[in-house]
Design an enzyme around this catalytic site. Sequence first.
Site, PDB file in Angstrom:
ATOM      1  N   ASP A   9      31.923  24.891  -4.296  1.00  0.00           N
ATOM      2  CA  ASP A   9      31.956  25.643  -3.032  1.00  0.00           C
ATOM      3  C   ASP A   9      32.518  24.795  -1.896  1.00  0.00           C
ATOM      4  O   ASP A   9      31.971  24.768  -0.807  1.00  0.00           O
ATOM      5  CB  ASP A   9      30.545  26.142  -2.684  1.00  0.00           C
ATOM      6  CG  ASP A   9      29.940  27.002  -3.787  1.00  0.00           C
ATOM      7  OD1 ASP A   9      29.728  26.484  -4.901  1.00  0.00           O
ATOM      8  OD2 ASP A   9      29.702  28.189  -3.550  1.00  0.00           O
ATOM      9  N   ASN A  39      32.779  33.717  -6.976  1.00  0.00           N
ATOM     10  CA  ASN A  39      32.999  35.029  -6.362  1.00  0.00           C
ATOM     11  C   ASN A  39      34.135  35.005  -5.341  1.00  0.00           C
ATOM     12  O   ASN A  39      34.803  36.018  -5.132  1.00  0.00           O
ATOM     13  CB  ASN A  39      31.707  35.556  -5.715  1.00  0.00           C
ATOM     14  CG  ASN A  39      31.086  34.574  -4.754  1.00  0.00           C
ATOM     15  OD1 ASN A  39      30.787  33.438  -5.133  1.00  0.00           O
ATOM     16  ND2 ASN A  39      30.912  34.969  -3.512  1.00  0.00           N
ATOM     17  N   HIS A  40      34.394  33.848  -4.726  1.00  0.00           N
ATOM     18  CA  HIS A  40      35.502  33.782  -3.766  1.00  0.00           C
ATOM     19  C   HIS A  40      36.866  33.728  -4.449  1.00  0.00           C
ATOM     20  O   HIS A  40      37.889  33.635  -3.771  1.00  0.00           O
ATOM     21  CB  HIS A  40      35.324  32.611  -2.805  1.00  0.00           C
ATOM     22  CG  HIS A  40      34.266  32.886  -1.776  1.00  0.00           C
ATOM     23  ND1 HIS A  40      34.514  33.608  -0.621  1.00  0.00           N
ATOM     24  CD2 HIS A  40      32.950  32.589  -1.755  1.00  0.00           C
ATOM     25  CE1 HIS A  40      33.389  33.716   0.080  1.00  0.00           C
ATOM     26  NE2 HIS A  40      32.431  33.110  -0.589  1.00  0.00           N
ATOM     27  N   HIS A  86      27.519  28.288  -5.872  1.00  0.00           N
ATOM     28  CA  HIS A  86      27.135  29.546  -5.228  1.00  0.00           C
ATOM     29  C   HIS A  86      26.172  29.377  -4.060  1.00  0.00           C
ATOM     30  O   HIS A  86      26.418  29.885  -2.976  1.00  0.00           O
ATOM     31  CB  HIS A  86      26.566  30.499  -6.281  1.00  0.00           C
ATOM     32  CG  HIS A  86      26.662  31.952  -5.913  1.00  0.00           C
ATOM     33  ND1 HIS A  86      27.730  32.494  -5.227  1.00  0.00           N
ATOM     34  CD2 HIS A  86      25.810  33.004  -6.164  1.00  0.00           C
ATOM     35  CE1 HIS A  86      27.533  33.790  -5.069  1.00  0.00           C
ATOM     36  NE2 HIS A  86      26.388  34.119  -5.614  1.00  0.00           N
ATOM     37  N   VAL A  87      25.034  28.705  -4.294  1.00  0.00           N
ATOM     38  CA  VAL A  87      24.069  28.468  -3.217  1.00  0.00           C
ATOM     39  C   VAL A  87      24.517  27.216  -2.478  1.00  0.00           C
ATOM     40  O   VAL A  87      24.726  26.170  -3.099  1.00  0.00           O
ATOM     41  CB  VAL A  87      22.653  28.282  -3.803  1.00  0.00           C
ATOM     42  CG1 VAL A  87      21.654  27.988  -2.690  1.00  0.00           C
ATOM     43  CG2 VAL A  87      22.245  29.519  -4.592  1.00  0.00           C
ATOM     44  N   HIS A  88      24.665  27.311  -1.158  1.00  0.00           N
ATOM     45  CA  HIS A  88      25.235  26.210  -0.383  1.00  0.00           C
ATOM     46  C   HIS A  88      24.158  25.179  -0.048  1.00  0.00           C
ATOM     47  O   HIS A  88      23.772  24.981   1.107  1.00  0.00           O
ATOM     48  CB  HIS A  88      25.922  26.745   0.869  1.00  0.00           C
ATOM     49  CG  HIS A  88      27.024  27.692   0.538  1.00  0.00           C
ATOM     50  ND1 HIS A  88      27.560  28.573   1.435  1.00  0.00           N
ATOM     51  CD2 HIS A  88      27.699  27.889  -0.632  1.00  0.00           C
ATOM     52  CE1 HIS A  88      28.513  29.278   0.839  1.00  0.00           C
ATOM     53  NE2 HIS A  88      28.601  28.886  -0.413  1.00  0.00           N
ATOM     54  N   HIS A 126      29.292  29.628 -12.091  1.00  0.00           N
ATOM     55  CA  HIS A 126      29.201  29.665 -10.629  1.00  0.00           C
ATOM     56  C   HIS A 126      27.803  30.033 -10.135  1.00  0.00           C
ATOM     57  O   HIS A 126      27.220  29.349  -9.314  1.00  0.00           O
ATOM     58  CB  HIS A 126      30.254  30.607 -10.045  1.00  0.00           C
ATOM     59  CG  HIS A 126      30.279  30.547  -8.549  1.00  0.00           C
ATOM     60  ND1 HIS A 126      30.574  29.371  -7.873  1.00  0.00           N
ATOM     61  CD2 HIS A 126      29.995  31.457  -7.597  1.00  0.00           C
ATOM     62  CE1 HIS A 126      30.494  29.585  -6.566  1.00  0.00           C
ATOM     63  NE2 HIS A 126      30.132  30.834  -6.377  1.00  0.00           N
ATOM     64  N   TYR A 186      38.059  29.640  -0.121  1.00  0.00           N
ATOM     65  CA  TYR A 186      37.461  30.590   0.828  1.00  0.00           C
ATOM     66  C   TYR A 186      38.515  31.312   1.661  1.00  0.00           C
ATOM     67  O   TYR A 186      38.247  31.767   2.774  1.00  0.00           O
ATOM     68  CB  TYR A 186      36.416  29.917   1.721  1.00  0.00           C
ATOM     69  CG  TYR A 186      35.148  29.589   0.971  1.00  0.00           C
ATOM     70  CD1 TYR A 186      35.111  28.510   0.086  1.00  0.00           C
ATOM     71  CD2 TYR A 186      34.011  30.382   1.085  1.00  0.00           C
ATOM     72  CE1 TYR A 186      33.973  28.227  -0.649  1.00  0.00           C
ATOM     73  CE2 TYR A 186      32.867  30.097   0.351  1.00  0.00           C
ATOM     74  CZ  TYR A 186      32.853  29.020  -0.511  1.00  0.00           C
ATOM     75  OH  TYR A 186      31.735  28.743  -1.245  1.00  0.00           O
ATOM     76  N   HIS A 220      18.692  32.537  -0.477  1.00  0.00           N
ATOM     77  CA  HIS A 220      20.068  32.984  -0.622  1.00  0.00           C
ATOM     78  C   HIS A 220      20.440  33.090  -2.099  1.00  0.00           C
ATOM     79  O   HIS A 220      20.237  32.141  -2.849  1.00  0.00           O
ATOM     80  CB  HIS A 220      20.998  32.011   0.104  1.00  0.00           C
ATOM     81  CG  HIS A 220      22.153  32.696   0.731  1.00  0.00           C
ATOM     82  ND1 HIS A 220      21.997  33.684   1.689  1.00  0.00           N
ATOM     83  CD2 HIS A 220      23.480  32.585   0.523  1.00  0.00           C
ATOM     84  CE1 HIS A 220      23.176  34.124   2.042  1.00  0.00           C
ATOM     85  NE2 HIS A 220      24.101  33.485   1.346  1.00  0.00           N
ATOM     86  N   HIS A 221      20.954  34.228  -2.492  1.00  0.00           N
ATOM     87  CA  HIS A 221      21.346  34.498  -3.895  1.00  0.00           C
ATOM     88  C   HIS A 221      20.168  34.451  -4.860  1.00  0.00           C
ATOM     89  O   HIS A 221      20.353  34.259  -6.056  1.00  0.00           O
ATOM     90  CB  HIS A 221      22.439  33.520  -4.361  1.00  0.00           C
ATOM     91  CG  HIS A 221      23.669  33.555  -3.510  1.00  0.00           C
ATOM     92  ND1 HIS A 221      24.331  34.716  -3.219  1.00  0.00           N
ATOM     93  CD2 HIS A 221      24.355  32.557  -2.889  1.00  0.00           C
ATOM     94  CE1 HIS A 221      25.373  34.440  -2.457  1.00  0.00           C
ATOM     95  NE2 HIS A 221      25.406  33.146  -2.230  1.00  0.00           N
ATOM     96  N   ASP A 240      34.339  28.671  -6.384  1.00  0.00           N
ATOM     97  CA  ASP A 240      34.570  28.898  -4.952  1.00  0.00           C
ATOM     98  C   ASP A 240      35.419  27.760  -4.386  1.00  0.00           C
ATOM     99  O   ASP A 240      34.903  26.734  -3.942  1.00  0.00           O
ATOM    100  CB  ASP A 240      33.264  29.072  -4.170  1.00  0.00           C
ATOM    101  CG  ASP A 240      32.685  30.474  -4.344  1.00  0.00           C
ATOM    102  OD1 ASP A 240      33.270  31.272  -5.101  1.00  0.00           O
ATOM    103  OD2 ASP A 240      31.664  30.766  -3.699  1.00  0.00           O
TER     104      ASP A 240
END
Length: 467
Positions: free
Chosen positions: A166, A232-233, A354-356, A317, A198, A326-327, A195
């Site tokens: 990410d 997903n991005h 995925h999770v930042h 991911h 972006y 988140h997620h 990811d």
Amino acid sequence: MGIGWNYAGFVLLVVFLLDAGDFCDGGVTSSFVRTKNISADMPLDSDVFQVPPGYNAPQQVHITQGDYEGNAVLVSWTTPDEPGSSTVLYWAENSKTKSHAKGIVLTYKYFNYTSGYIHHCTIKNLTFDTKYYYEVGIGNSTRQFWFVTPPRAGPDVPYTFGLIGDLGQTYHSNRTLTHYELSPIKGQTVLYVGDLSYADDYPFHDNVRWDTWGRFTERSAAYQPWIWTAGNHEIDFAPDLGESKPFKPYTNRYHVPFLASASTSPLWYSIKRASAYIIVMSSYSAYDKYTPQYKWLANELLKVNRTETPWLIVLIHCPIYNSYIHHYMEGETMRVMYEAWFVEYKIDVVFAGHVHAYERSERISNIAYDIVNGNCTPIPNESAPVYITIGDGGNQEGLATGMTEPQPSYSAYREASFGHGILDIKNRTHAYFGWNRNQDAYAVEADSVWLQNRYWTSSEKSSIASS
Ligand SMILES: *[C@@H]1O[C@H](CO)[C@@H](O)[C@H](O)[C@H]1NC(C)=O
Ligand SMILES: *[C@@H]1O[C@H](CO)[C@@H](O)[C@H](O)[C@H]1NC(C)=O
Ligand SMILES: *[C@@H]1O[C@H](CO)[C@@H](O)[C@H](O)[C@H]1NC(C)=O
Ligand SMILES: *[C@@H]1O[C@H](CO)[C@@H](O)[C@H](O)[C@H]1NC(C)=O
Ligand SMILES: *[C@@H]1O[C@H](CO)[C@@H](O)[C@H](O)[C@H]1NC(C)=O
Ligand SMILES: *[C@@H]1O[C@H](CO)[C@@H](O)[C@H](O)[C@H]1NC(C)=O
Ligand SMILES: *[C@@H]1O[C@H](CO)[C@@H](O)[C@H](O)[C@H]1NC(C)=O
Ligand SMILES: *[C@@H]1O[C@H](CO)[C@@H](O)[C@H](O)[C@H]1NC(C)=O
């Protein structure tokens, strides 16, 4: 009176201990608070996005493994003005002769964006464990880079992977990449958990931001392979823009050797590299029973020879275990489908993005659970993988800071910070994993763990025959 007080005190003490117990059950939730929590993208005129000088000079140069065994390299680059040449000139460090490999060139359109000329060329039949130089471009605008091929696969071959996810293209992203480059434990290959640019966060998915990302990451990705996972991005599904073919920019720009592992899609594939067997999966492609990805994985897990490649690693991911808000639970369907295999085949580590933020799990399994028995608490199982979320490269969407409380017992360490990981494989039984928070010095590891290989050290019986 005394007795009453003591009783109340005892109750309070019990309540306190139970409460503390809940927290002790879970691992560490870091109390570190980041400063300068701004996640702005670097402006287009930043140094990291500079276009190399010269007419039609190759840019966005990046390499990845080019085959299944590890002695091929896939070189990709873009020429902005005209196709130029898709040939790569290459030579081993001490060789007098130079060789050529011929690649392909393509372009794609996305809404009103037209890409440059994107070249992909696989250099095959390289010697293991050797430094090669390579050159792309023609005329006055050639550019030279180098890479080192991995040692031939084998049980006790040490090898060091970097873990990045990410990433995006903010000031944090630049810091994460710099920390990876300056790490005292030198990564030889990046395992990238999805990811990338972006670009889809921009109006009309402005694909110019795919180009800037390619130029930004070139300083690492032109010299060592980055092993790609789609996030997903990368989907870029935008029927409102007339773009209804998912993964279009990603699959045009980032080619991977999926045919070599008998995959039917670039979104899932596997490679052998030194002592590791790396399986890349797609969270955003069908994976239910009977799907191509499912059938491929079923066959893939049977292929792995843990004597040749003791370390079995999955990149994906969307995390399967995630205690951030988140997620939360997004990976649950994937867990239901594949966790039993992950435990049965003694996968060592599952890396996700995925999770930042960062999180590392204990070795746990929840495969006893089904909708009837209701046994929904993950339990320790030494055959189970460690799950590591490393979606903390530092993109413009910012940190995931909300966590489920109390920290679940399966979560060993979690922290909402940006950073990168290093997986340092020593031999068939031991590997060291360290996580660097990018606000610390390069050598500081905010979290680290020794991993013992599941196949070679776990005492759990396995249903797979040893080779
Ligand atoms: C694409 O369309 C958008 C919206 O009309 C516009 O702002 C942008 O400048 C266009 N880009 C190109 C390359 O034409
Ligand atoms: C691979 O390289 C070796 C020498 O390094 C050479 O003998 C052999 O013919 C090459 N094989 C192919 C298929 O090019
Ligand atoms: C390329 O180099 C040649 C010889 O050095 C020079 O004559 C020519 O002008 C250069 N072309 C460009 C486009 O810079
Ligand atoms: C990115 O990091 C590199 C290496 O530390 C540095 O030279 C460069 O100036 C940075 N660029 C930006 C825009 O932060
Ligand atoms: C597994 O790999 C080892 C080491 O390369 C090799 O000796 C053995 O024959 C392989 N086993 C199978 C079943 O292919
Ligand atoms: C761990 O999982 C394996 C595979 O399902 C199972 O055979 C074993 O009994 C489990 N161990 C524990 C301690 O639950
Ligand atoms: C960091 O900024 C994001 C928004 O960019 C915000 O949601 C988050 O709470 C902030 N985190 C911290 C630790 O300040
Ligand atoms: C494997 O590496 C670990 C960690 O460096 C070391 O303690 C162990 O002795 C090594 N095992 C063998 C068989 O060399």
